[in-house]
Scaffold this motif. Structure first.
Motif, PDB file in Angstrom:
ATOM      1  N   ALA A 188      93.191 -40.534 -72.287  1.00 47.04           N
ATOM      2  CA  ALA A 188      94.422 -39.854 -72.301  1.00 47.04           C
ATOM      3  C   ALA A 188      94.648 -38.836 -71.047  1.00 47.04           C
ATOM      4  N   ALA A 189      93.469 -38.201 -70.844  1.00 43.87           N
ATOM      5  CA  ALA A 189      93.547 -37.138 -69.841  1.00 43.87           C
ATOM      6  C   ALA A 189      94.037 -37.660 -68.530  1.00 43.87           C
ATOM      7  N   SER A 190      93.152 -38.974 -68.311  1.00 43.17           N
ATOM      8  CA  SER A 190      93.494 -39.748 -67.009  1.00 43.17           C
ATOM      9  C   SER A 190      94.934 -39.959 -66.720  1.00 43.17           C
ATOM     10  N   ALA A 191      95.569 -40.598 -67.862  1.00 42.41           N
ATOM     11  CA  ALA A 191      96.995 -41.195 -67.873  1.00 42.41           C
ATOM     12  C   ALA A 191      97.956 -39.852 -67.722  1.00 42.41           C
ATOM     13  N   MET A 192      97.684 -38.770 -68.135  1.00 42.82           N
ATOM     14  CA  MET A 192      98.395 -37.668 -67.953  1.00 42.82           C
ATOM     15  C   MET A 192      98.421 -37.019 -66.419  1.00 42.82           C
ATOM     16  N   TYR A 193      96.984 -37.340 -65.923  1.00 46.39           N
ATOM     17  CA  TYR A 193      96.713 -36.624 -64.765  1.00 46.39           C
ATOM     18  C   TYR A 193      97.570 -37.702 -63.381  1.00 46.39           C
ATOM     19  N   GLU A 194      97.500 -38.763 -64.032  1.00 47.59           N
ATOM     20  CA  GLU A 194      98.357 -39.763 -62.987  1.00 47.59           C
ATOM     21  C   GLU A 194      99.872 -39.430 -63.001  1.00 47.59           C
ATOM     22  N   ALA A 195     100.105 -39.417 -64.341  1.00 42.80           N
ATOM     23  CA  ALA A 195     101.721 -39.000 -64.494  1.00 42.80           C
ATOM     24  C   ALA A 195     102.171 -37.697 -63.583  1.00 42.80           C
ATOM     25  N   ALA A 196     101.101 -36.870 -63.431  1.00 45.43           N
ATOM     26  CA  ALA A 196     101.453 -35.514 -62.955  1.00 45.43           C
ATOM     27  C   ALA A 196     101.366 -35.857 -61.428  1.00 45.43           C
ATOM     28  N   GLN A 197     100.660 -36.573 -60.947  1.00 39.57           N
ATOM     29  CA  GLN A 197     100.481 -37.117 -59.424  1.00 39.57           C
ATOM     30  C   GLN A 197     101.783 -37.660 -58.977  1.00 39.57           C
ATOM     31  N   ARG A 198     101.982 -38.610 -60.133  1.00 41.03           N
ATOM     32  CA  ARG A 198     103.437 -39.313 -59.743  1.00 41.03           C
ATOM     33  C   ARG A 198     104.622 -38.376 -59.699  1.00 41.03           C
ATOM     34  N   ALA A 199     104.907 -37.239 -60.581  1.00 41.20           N
ATOM     35  CA  ALA A 199     105.880 -36.566 -60.566  1.00 41.20           C
ATOM     36  C   ALA A 199     105.711 -35.682 -59.588  1.00 41.20           C
ATOM     37  N   GLU A 200     104.839 -35.365 -58.803  1.00 37.49           N
ATOM     38  CA  GLU A 200     104.446 -34.459 -57.819  1.00 37.49           C
ATOM     39  C   GLU A 200     104.930 -35.008 -56.611  1.00 37.49           C
ATOM     40  N   LEU A 201     105.076 -36.353 -56.390  1.00 37.51           N
ATOM     41  CA  LEU A 201     105.352 -37.075 -55.374  1.00 37.51           C
ATOM     42  C   LEU A 201     106.998 -36.887 -55.364  1.00 37.51           C
ATOM     43  N   SER A 202     107.587 -36.818 -56.506  1.00 33.09           N
ATOM     44  CA  SER A 202     109.204 -36.674 -56.339  1.00 33.09           C
ATOM     45  C   SER A 202     109.733 -35.565 -56.364  1.00 33.09           C
ATOM     46  N   VAL A 203     109.015 -34.231 -56.128  1.00 29.61           N
ATOM     47  CA  VAL A 203     109.495 -32.879 -56.033  1.00 29.61           C
ATOM     48  C   VAL A 203     110.440 -32.824 -54.991  1.00 29.61           C
ATOM     49  N   ARG A 204     110.656 -33.448 -53.904  1.00 24.77           N
ATOM     50  CA  ARG A 204     111.196 -33.065 -52.970  1.00 24.77           C
ATOM     51  C   ARG A 204     112.709 -33.871 -53.298  1.00 24.77           C
ATOM     52  N   THR A 205     112.893 -35.024 -54.232  1.00 24.48           N
ATOM     53  CA  THR A 205     114.081 -35.332 -54.238  1.00 24.48           C
ATOM     54  C   THR A 205     114.709 -35.081 -55.634  1.00 24.48           C
ATOM     55  N   LYS A 206     113.628 -34.576 -56.645  1.00 24.57           N
ATOM     56  CA  LYS A 206     114.140 -34.345 -58.150  1.00 24.57           C
ATOM     57  C   LYS A 206     113.971 -32.787 -58.210  1.00 24.57           C
ATOM     58  N   GLY A 207     113.294 -32.103 -57.472  1.00 28.29           N
ATOM     59  CA  GLY A 207     113.344 -30.633 -57.679  1.00 28.29           C
ATOM     60  C   GLY A 207     112.580 -30.245 -58.791  1.00 28.29           C
ATOM     61  N   ARG A 208     113.401 -29.203 -59.564  1.00 30.55           N
ATOM     62  CA  ARG A 208     112.875 -28.456 -60.630  1.00 30.55           C
ATOM     63  C   ARG A 208     112.386 -29.359 -61.839  1.00 30.55           C
ATOM     64  N   ALA A 209     113.011 -30.551 -61.937  1.00 28.63           N
ATOM     65  CA  ALA A 209     112.630 -31.427 -62.977  1.00 28.63           C
ATOM     66  C   ALA A 209     111.487 -31.923 -62.519  1.00 28.63           C
ATOM     67  N   ALA A 210     111.141 -32.360 -61.542  1.00 32.45           N
ATOM     68  CA  ALA A 210     109.902 -32.888 -61.116  1.00 32.45           C
ATOM     69  C   ALA A 210     108.757 -31.938 -61.115  1.00 32.45           C
ATOM     70  N   VAL A 211     108.996 -30.778 -60.900  1.00 29.05           N
ATOM     71  CA  VAL A 211     107.875 -29.544 -61.051  1.00 29.05           C
ATOM     72  C   VAL A 211     107.729 -29.461 -62.459  1.00 29.05           C
ATOM     73  N   ALA A 212     108.622 -29.379 -63.419  1.00 26.51           N
ATOM     74  CA  ALA A 212     108.337 -29.128 -64.665  1.00 26.51           C
ATOM     75  C   ALA A 212     107.957 -30.442 -65.409  1.00 26.51           C
ATOM     76  N   ALA A 213     107.904 -31.588 -65.022  1.00 27.84           N
ATOM     77  CA  ALA A 213     107.292 -32.795 -65.388  1.00 27.84           C
ATOM     78  C   ALA A 213     105.785 -32.652 -65.091  1.00 27.84           C
ATOM     79  N   THR A 214     105.561 -32.337 -63.926  1.00 22.91           N
ATOM     80  CA  THR A 214     103.900 -32.327 -63.298  1.00 22.91           C
ATOM     81  C   THR A 214     103.383 -31.152 -64.090  1.00 22.91           C
ATOM     82  N   ARG A 215     103.853 -30.029 -64.417  1.00 28.14           N
ATOM     83  CA  ARG A 215     103.422 -28.959 -65.039  1.00 28.14           C
ATOM     84  C   ARG A 215     103.102 -29.513 -66.738  1.00 28.14           C
ATOM     85  N   ASP A 216     104.267 -30.059 -67.062  1.00 33.96           N
ATOM     86  CA  ASP A 216     103.843 -30.660 -68.656  1.00 33.96           C
ATOM     87  C   ASP A 216     102.935 -31.695 -68.515  1.00 33.96           C
TER      88      ASP A 216
END
Length: 208
Positions: A165-193
């Motif tokens: 489960a931790a591995s799934a969320m870590y991969e999700a965080a990496q994916r969200a981080e890649l979209s910070v430039r295009t999605k801004g705060r939403a991507a930052v929040a998704a990465t944090r969560d």
């Protein structure tokens, strides 16, 4: 004629009576190819009128008439699965998967339940030997559509695979981080969560 009149239930009853009345006659078998082919034609006729519930009934009748080794059995179970998933009859769909547990059937079942808001039901099913195939399907879809990482996380957590489960969320965080430039705060929040959930799962691993 009954199909054209919208009397679909009566049409199926007629198909059943026709089969029961003539199935043992050689000329009937020759005219339809085989009993299994007859039922497949019935399914096609009912399906053309979008009569999913009757298609399930017809397929189940066919399965009761055919030996388990008949080559048409997988197609009939696939029809049951397809129509029951469309109808939201999850118990019958799961029965169809267990009867013919191909990787594609398991994948279709798992992803449909997730997409229809039935993740909890999926987690609670006695999947046993099917669990690894379900997990693989969720992981593959998550890498196509990031939202499925949440489903994968829930599935692994339910099965006490907290490291996974931790591995799934870590991969999700990496994916969200890649979209910070295009999605801004939403991507930052998704990465944090996602990282917070990852940390929580790792903490559970340490406690156990």
């Amino acid at each position: 004629a009954l199909l054209n009149l919208g009397r679909f239930g009566q049409a199926l009853d007629m198909f059943v009576r026709a089969f029961q009345g003539y199935a043992l006659k050689d000329e009937f078998i020759l005219s339809i190819g085989s009993p299994a082919q007859y039922w497949l034609q019935v399914l096609e006729a009912l399906g053309s009128w979008h009569q999913r519930a009757l298609c399930v009934r017809a397929a189940r009748l066919a399965l009761s008439e055919l030996p388990d080794a008949a080559p048409e059995v997988p197609a009939l179970w696939a029809a049951v699965l397809d129509h029951t998933l469309a109808l939201g009859d999850w118990d019958e769909a799961f029965h169809a998967v267990c009867a013919q547990p191909t990787a594609e059937a398991v994948r279709m079942f798992a992803l449909t339940l997730c997409e229809r808001g039935q993740m909890q039901r999926l987690c609670e099913l006695p999947l046993e030997t099917l669990a690894d195939t379900v997990e693989a399907a969720l992981l593959a879809r998550a890498r196509e559509r990031g939202v499925f990482f949440a489903h994968l996380y829930a599935f692994r957590t339910r099965r006490h695979n907290h490291r996974g489960a931790a591995s799934a969320m870590y991969e999700a965080a990496q994916r969200a981080e890649l979209s910070v430039r295009t999605k801004g705060r939403a991507a930052v929040a998704a990465t944090r969560d996602a990282l917070m959930l990852c940390a929580n799962s790792l903490a559970t691993v340490e406690k156990s």
